[in-house]
Design a protein around this motif. Structure first.
Motif, mmCIF file in Angstrom:
data_model
loop_
_atom_site.group_PDB
_atom_site.id
_atom_site.type_symbol
_atom_site.label_atom_id
_atom_site.label_comp_id
_atom_site.label_asym_id
_atom_site.label_seq_id
_atom_site.Cartn_x
_atom_site.Cartn_y
_atom_site.Cartn_z
ATOM 1 N N THR A 1 0.395 4.691 -2.092
ATOM 2 C CA THR A 1 0.323 6.122 -1.219
ATOM 3 C C THR A 1 1.403 6.950 -1.653
ATOM 4 N N PHE B 1 -7.642 2.341 2.683
ATOM 5 C CA PHE B 1 -6.978 3.167 1.855
ATOM 6 C C PHE B 1 -7.883 4.272 1.231
ATOM 7 N N SER C 1 0.739 -1.173 0.192
ATOM 8 C CA SER C 1 -0.138 -0.089 -0.139
ATOM 9 C C SER C 1 0.785 1.322 0.018
ATOM 10 N N VAL D 1 -2.216 -4.274 -3.541
ATOM 11 C CA VAL D 1 -2.382 -5.014 -2.175
ATOM 12 C C VAL D 1 -2.816 -6.328 -2.107
ATOM 13 N N GLU E 1 -4.686 0.707 -5.633
ATOM 14 C CA GLU E 1 -4.186 0.198 -4.121
ATOM 15 C C GLU E 1 -4.993 -1.167 -3.967
ATOM 16 N N ARG E 2 -6.126 -1.451 -4.137
ATOM 17 C CA ARG E 2 -6.797 -2.735 -3.897
ATOM 18 C C ARG E 2 -6.174 -3.727 -4.602
#
Length: 249
Positions: free
Chosen positions: A35, A62, A31, A93, A89-90
């Motif tokens: 980020t 997130f 993540s 990760v 992000e999903r």
């Protein structure tokens, strides 16, 4: 701390990340990459290392972290921009966790024993796709099937994150139970706060918290409203060997 009469509990509401499997550290490794790209794209400043993000945002998803980071630095995100970053992000990760997670024998043993007397359900801030990948990698598919999983990201009309109690209230409603018929298990203060706000008695678990953080985390869990904190799944299961749960006040 007094112990009133035994209170019957029929259902265990289990957090996922950091509770059912040790996903917090590897999740933040993946993540943090997203980020950091997000921060560069919008000109945000701060410490976006995996360790800092883990310590600062455990228990939140997130979506909430990105919105808060942008808002605190005066950056406005439209819905489309946010969704683009949430999806990335999903995806990243989820793929990373699917590669690194492994079954935890003590968790599987405890769940197998507990489901003889309790209905099991999962209440999480994480997306259902991420949850599915983690459950498969951790050997939990048969113990916790899809129809007992509730996500603050996907199951609600409007996505949110713990400590908002909405996902716990949704789970209670879908399962057809009152708050006093449930017991929650959480590893983070935000998770405990979410369950407690929904009226659910909550136990904290620190099995997958780094050893040097357990004392501090335990204090946070109690402050958030946990009635007890356990160091392992073995201890948690031992609390529930009877058909009732002692509720500390």
């Amino acid at each position: 701390m007094s112990i009133p009469e035994l209170t019957p509990v029929t259902t265990l509401l289990l957090d996922a990340d950091g509770t059912l499997f040790p996903s917090e550290e590897p999740a933040f490794v993946a993540s943090a990459v997203v980020t950091q790209d997000f921060a560069r794209h919008f000109g945000l400043t701060g410490d976006f290392s995996p360790e800092h993000l883990r310590r600062a945002t455990t228990g939140r998803n997130f979506r909430t972290t990105a919105k808060d980071l942008a808002a605190t630095q005066g950056v406005r995100l439209n819905a489309g921009q946010l969704e683009t970053w949430v999806r990335r992000e999903r995806t990243e990760v989820t793929a990373h966790l699917a590669r690194v997670l492994r079954p935890q024998p003590d968790v599987l043993q405890a769940l197998t024993a507990l489901r003889r007397n309790y209905r099991l359900a999962v209440v999480t801030s994480s997306a259902l796709t991420r949850l599915a990948a983690c459950f498969t990698a951790s050997g939990l598919d048969q113990l916790l099937p899809e129809d007992c999983r509730f996500s603050a990201e996907d199951s609600l009309p409007v996505p949110t994150s713990k400590p908002d109690p909405a996902v716990y209230r949704l789970a209670l409603g879908r399962l057809g139970i009152a708050p006093d018929q449930a017991l929650a298990l959480e590893d983070s203060a935000t998770g405990v706060a979410s369950a407690v706000a929904a009226g659910v008695v909550t136990t904290g678990l620190v099995q997958f918290v780094p050893a040097d953080e357990r004392t501090g985390r335990t204090e946070q869990l109690y402050r958030a409203g946990a009635t007890r904190v356990r160091s392992s799944w073995r201890e948690f299961a031992a609390d529930l060997t009877d058909d009732a749960v002692r509720v500390a006040t």
